[in-house]
Motif scaffolding. Structure first.
Motif, PDB file in Angstrom:
ATOM      1  N   LEU A  44      46.367  43.732  49.135  1.00  0.00           N
ATOM      2  CA  LEU A  44      45.280  45.280  49.209  1.00  0.00           C
ATOM      3  C   LEU A  44      44.165  44.658  48.113  1.00  0.00           C
ATOM      4  O   LEU A  44      44.514  43.573  47.755  1.00  0.00           O
ATOM      5  CB  LEU A  44      45.779  45.744  47.967  1.00  0.00           C
ATOM      6  N   PRO A  45      42.738  44.785  48.871  1.00  0.00           N
ATOM      7  CA  PRO A  45      42.094  43.948  47.769  1.00  0.00           C
ATOM      8  C   PRO A  45      41.515  44.602  46.104  1.00  0.00           C
ATOM      9  O   PRO A  45      42.445  45.501  45.477  1.00  0.00           O
ATOM     10  CB  PRO A  45      40.229  45.265  47.916  1.00  0.00           C
ATOM     11  N   THR A  46      41.726  43.805  45.342  1.00  0.00           N
ATOM     12  CA  THR A  46      41.831  43.142  43.799  1.00  0.00           C
ATOM     13  C   THR A  46      39.991  42.628  44.142  1.00  0.00           C
ATOM     14  O   THR A  46      39.715  41.538  44.186  1.00  0.00           O
ATOM     15  CB  THR A  46      42.897  42.957  43.567  1.00  0.00           C
ATOM     16  N   THR A  47      40.059  43.189  41.929  1.00  0.00           N
ATOM     17  CA  THR A  47      38.945  41.871  41.925  1.00  0.00           C
ATOM     18  C   THR A  47      39.746  40.663  40.641  1.00  0.00           C
ATOM     19  O   THR A  47      40.823  40.740  40.084  1.00  0.00           O
ATOM     20  CB  THR A  47      38.196  42.852  40.622  1.00  0.00           C
ATOM     21  N   THR A  48      38.895  39.583  40.178  1.00  0.00           N
ATOM     22  CA  THR A  48      39.543  38.772  39.248  1.00  0.00           C
ATOM     23  C   THR A  48      38.493  38.705  38.449  1.00  0.00           C
ATOM     24  O   THR A  48      37.941  39.608  38.150  1.00  0.00           O
ATOM     25  CB  THR A  48      39.571  37.377  40.120  1.00  0.00           C
ATOM     26  N   ASP A  49      38.913  38.019  37.374  1.00  0.00           N
ATOM     27  CA  ASP A  49      37.871  37.892  35.872  1.00  0.00           C
ATOM     28  C   ASP A  49      36.626  37.041  36.299  1.00  0.00           C
ATOM     29  O   ASP A  49      35.856  37.726  35.693  1.00  0.00           O
ATOM     30  CB  ASP A  49      38.937  37.244  34.612  1.00  0.00           C
ATOM     31  N   PHE A  50      35.946  36.559  37.799  1.00  0.00           N
ATOM     32  CA  PHE A  50      35.159  35.594  37.573  1.00  0.00           C
ATOM     33  C   PHE A  50      34.565  35.999  38.678  1.00  0.00           C
ATOM     34  O   PHE A  50      32.962  35.875  39.358  1.00  0.00           O
ATOM     35  CB  PHE A  50      36.098  34.572  38.664  1.00  0.00           C
ATOM     36  N   ASP A  51      34.979  37.085  39.541  1.00  0.00           N
ATOM     37  CA  ASP A  51      34.411  37.692  40.531  1.00  0.00           C
ATOM     38  C   ASP A  51      34.593  39.986  41.079  1.00  0.00           C
ATOM     39  O   ASP A  51      36.034  40.431  41.171  1.00  0.00           O
ATOM     40  CB  ASP A  51      34.738  37.381  42.221  1.00  0.00           C
ATOM     41  N   ALA A  52      33.302  39.946  40.621  1.00  0.00           N
ATOM     42  CA  ALA A  52      33.629  41.728  40.265  1.00  0.00           C
ATOM     43  C   ALA A  52      34.476  42.669  42.133  1.00  0.00           C
ATOM     44  O   ALA A  52      34.227  43.349  42.182  1.00  0.00           O
ATOM     45  CB  ALA A  52      32.384  43.018  39.633  1.00  0.00           C
ATOM     46  N   VAL A  53      33.717  41.511  43.210  1.00  0.00           N
ATOM     47  CA  VAL A  53      33.771  42.227  44.542  1.00  0.00           C
ATOM     48  C   VAL A  53      35.989  42.646  45.193  1.00  0.00           C
ATOM     49  O   VAL A  53      36.563  41.425  44.880  1.00  0.00           O
ATOM     50  CB  VAL A  53      33.496  41.290  45.806  1.00  0.00           C
ATOM     51  N   ALA A  54      35.882  43.407  45.395  1.00  0.00           N
ATOM     52  CA  ALA A  54      37.541  43.988  45.197  1.00  0.00           C
ATOM     53  C   ALA A  54      37.512  43.072  46.679  1.00  0.00           C
ATOM     54  O   ALA A  54      36.709  43.719  48.259  1.00  0.00           O
ATOM     55  CB  ALA A  54      37.501  45.588  45.208  1.00  0.00           C
ATOM     56  N   LYS A  55      38.604  42.081  47.321  1.00  0.00           N
ATOM     57  CA  LYS A  55      39.059  41.546  48.276  1.00  0.00           C
ATOM     58  C   LYS A  55      40.228  41.097  48.041  1.00  0.00           C
ATOM     59  O   LYS A  55      41.314  41.131  46.618  1.00  0.00           O
ATOM     60  CB  LYS A  55      38.339  40.813  48.937  1.00  0.00           C
TER      61      LYS A  55
END
Length: 595
Positions: A186-197
């Motif tokens: 499933l899409p998720t975000t990271t500390d480095f990238d606000a785009v969920a994928k």
């Protein structure tokens, strides 16, 4: 496995021995930001308190002129549960049974991480040992790329040597019982990238998974973990690790963001071969018309894995049972002890220095954060390596691998041919540098003890938030400690610390949110709160104020837990600290504290 024809201040050799000692220190693994304000001045906790350094700061209420300060300075609390785990899985032709055993036992690893007292916020990435070689033109080297897909979508990878070995059922179909829909990333975000994928790793953070909620993470990992057996037989375990960690820091890679800067990092190798991480500048050591100084027989039409052993290991003692074997820098002519630049296999310094640098970066946030390395490889059941030439008893094995097997076990696929594994000298040295003793036999019939032990080495750093001074009991008439504390949260890049509220209590004690199964927030406007664990002996009816065995064993009288509303995780680099009124006579209130 290729056959014929085909430094921080506390350096790591003493780390396991020091684990329990370090638990008594005030900073343990997690999002502790020791930089940007490591230890602040004592925080005032009552009406008589002033912070001008010349008046009472919460000591004896009967004497407001007493200069004694009985309020503890702010102590960082180990409230982070973040850990990033990289598995490097050997996907060469002999690894079918081993991958099946690994997949069948992964629940023992996941169970430790998800245990109620641990609840790690984990990410698990998987790569293979295939980083390419000129003798592997048909393999598809991952070269450190993370692979996170169902083995059922890669069934052709479980067939080796034109169908001579087929482990599609053994290593995948018989173990992976989940459908493609159940394994959707499933899409998720990271500390480095606000785009969920969708990201190429498996994660569970604050109870939220990046797979469907109904899918068991251990069952999912049993499907994601097996990597097939059609990878290159000149395994590059160390280089694959190196490339995976480098890729995760590059913005143009799919794996970017996998490695969180303040999370514990663990690297686990699963392999039956010696490391063959060679310098591409010296690829002639494999060429038919190149330098054959490391070949078992220069007359052979193709090299064997013996090249990897001969090019990177030096042994001393009686060849029938060497005293020891160790990594060695060798040049194209076989000279030993050459410079790193001349070594045909990448020097061990390349890999040790990378992990050291990562460890030091993490220790800027938490000085106890240490890299963990584990190996399931060619060692005995006792974790010890055996080094012996077997040219007289097993010339074929000696010719293929340059050394005798480090362990042996029955092979269910071929009862007449036991499973054998090469002692992993270079991997052993990396492990001993960072997590001594974290070595386990790949010849075992059950990997559960090994995986649980590796997970245990992780959970040692995910320690409970013991308050490492003796907190004062403000109401001695009650059955348990009544502390007076202030808890602060300091987000990164923010000069304003936030005073945290205590979690919700009701008539029975701390309330639990049925949706998150964690401490309830005190109001709808609050997304983080703390609980005071003060009951070492089960004296109250409230189970949610019970202290952990670890804090009790170290004779602390107070422990904290921090709860966060689901969907509101702390930013990386956030620190949490607490200051409490201190006992007047700690030697009486907390005898043996810290030991």
């Amino acid at each position: 496995m290729m056959v014929a024809g085909g430094v921080s201040t506390l350096n790591t050799r003493d780390k396991l021995d020091l684990q329990h000692l370090r638990l008594a220190t005030s900073s343990l693994a997690g999002l502790l930001l020791l930089a940007n304000g490591c230890t602040r001045t004592a925080t005032c906790l009552d009406d008589d308190c002033a912070d001008d350094g010349g008046t009472d700061t919460g000591g004896d209420d009967t004497d407001d002129t007493d200069d004694t300060d009985d309020t503890g300075g702010e102590l960082p609390l180990p409230v982070s549960r973040d850990v990033d785990i990289l598995f490097v899985i050997d996907n060469s032709g002999s690894m079918g049974e081993e991958q099946a055993t690994f997949a069948a036992n992964v629940a023992s690893f996941i169970d430790v991480l998800e245990a109620e007292e641990i609840q790690a916020n984990y990410r698990i990435g998987v790569t293979t040992t295939d980083s390419g070689n000129l003798w592997c033109p048909t393999s598809t080297p991952e070269a450190g790329n993370l692979v996170m897909s169902s083995c059922k979508n890669r069934l052709n990878d479980f067939v080796f040597n034109n169908g001579e070995i087929d482990v599609r059922d053994l290593a995948c179909n018989d173990i992976c019982t989940l459908t493609e829909a159940e394994l959707e990333i499933l899409p998720t975000t990271t500390d480095f990238d606000a785009v969920a994928k969708p990201r190429p790793w498996l994660e569970r953070i604050q109870g939220v998974k990046n797979i469907p909620e109904s899918t068991d993470t251990a069952a999912a990992f049993a499907c994601f973990g097996p990597q097939g057996i059609n990878g290159c037989g000149f395994e590059s375990q160390l280089e694959s690790m190196y490339l995976a960690l480098i890729r995760s820091q590059s913005t143009d890679e799919e794996s970017y963001g996998f490695m969180r800067p303040t999370a514990i990092l663990a690297v686990v190798f699963v392999t039956d071969e010696a490391d063959c991480s060679y310098n591409k500048s010296y690829s002639e050591i494999f060429e038919q018309n190149g330098n054959k100084v490391f070949w078992s027989d220069p007359a052979d039409s193709s090299p064997t894995s013996a090249v990897c052993w001969n090019a990177g290991v030096e042994c001393i003692g009686d060849p029938s049972n060497y005293d020891s074997c160790s990594s060695a820098n060798k040049d194209l002519d076989g000279n030993v002890g050459v410079s790193d630049a001349e070594a045909v296999l990448h020097p061990m310094s390349r890999y040790i220095e990378l992990l050291d640098e990562l460890e030091q970066e993490k220790q800027q946030y938490d000085h106890e954060n240490e890299i963990i390395v584990g190996v399931i490889g060619g060692v005995g059941a006792d974790g010890q390596a055996l080094y012996a030439d077997v040219s007289g008893t097993d010339p074929e094995f000696q010719h293929s691998f340059g050394i005798g097997p480090g362990c042996q076990a029955p092979n269910p696929l071929d009862p007449d041919s036991p499973s054998e594994a090469v002692p992993p000298v270079r991997l052993l040295e990396l492990t001993e540098e960072f997590t001594p003793g974290n070595l386990f036999s790949i010849c075992a019939q059950d990997y559960s003890p090994a995986l649980q032990a590796i997970a245990d080495s992780i959970q040692y750093q995910l320690s409970p938030a013991c308050y490492t001074q003796c907190a004062k009991d403000t109401d001695p008439d009650t059955a348990v400690l009544d502390p007076e504390c202030e808890v602060l949260e300091d987000p990164p890049g923010n000069d304003n610390t936030v005073v945290m509220q205590e979690c919700l209590r009701d008539q029975n004690g701390y309330a639990i949110d049925p949706q998150s199964n964690d401490y309830a927030m005190p109001s709808d406007e609050v997304n983080v709160c703390y609980a005071l664990l003060v009951d070492p002996d089960g004296l109250t009816t409230d189970l949610n104020d019970d202290m952990s065995d670890r804090c009790v064993d170290l004779h602390y009288n107070l422990e904290f837990k921090v709860a966060r509303r689901p969907g509101f995780p702390a930013d990386s680099g956030t620190s949490v600290s607490a200051s409490c009124s201190l006992a007047d006579f700690p030697e009486l209130s907390c005898p043996g504290i810290g030991g």
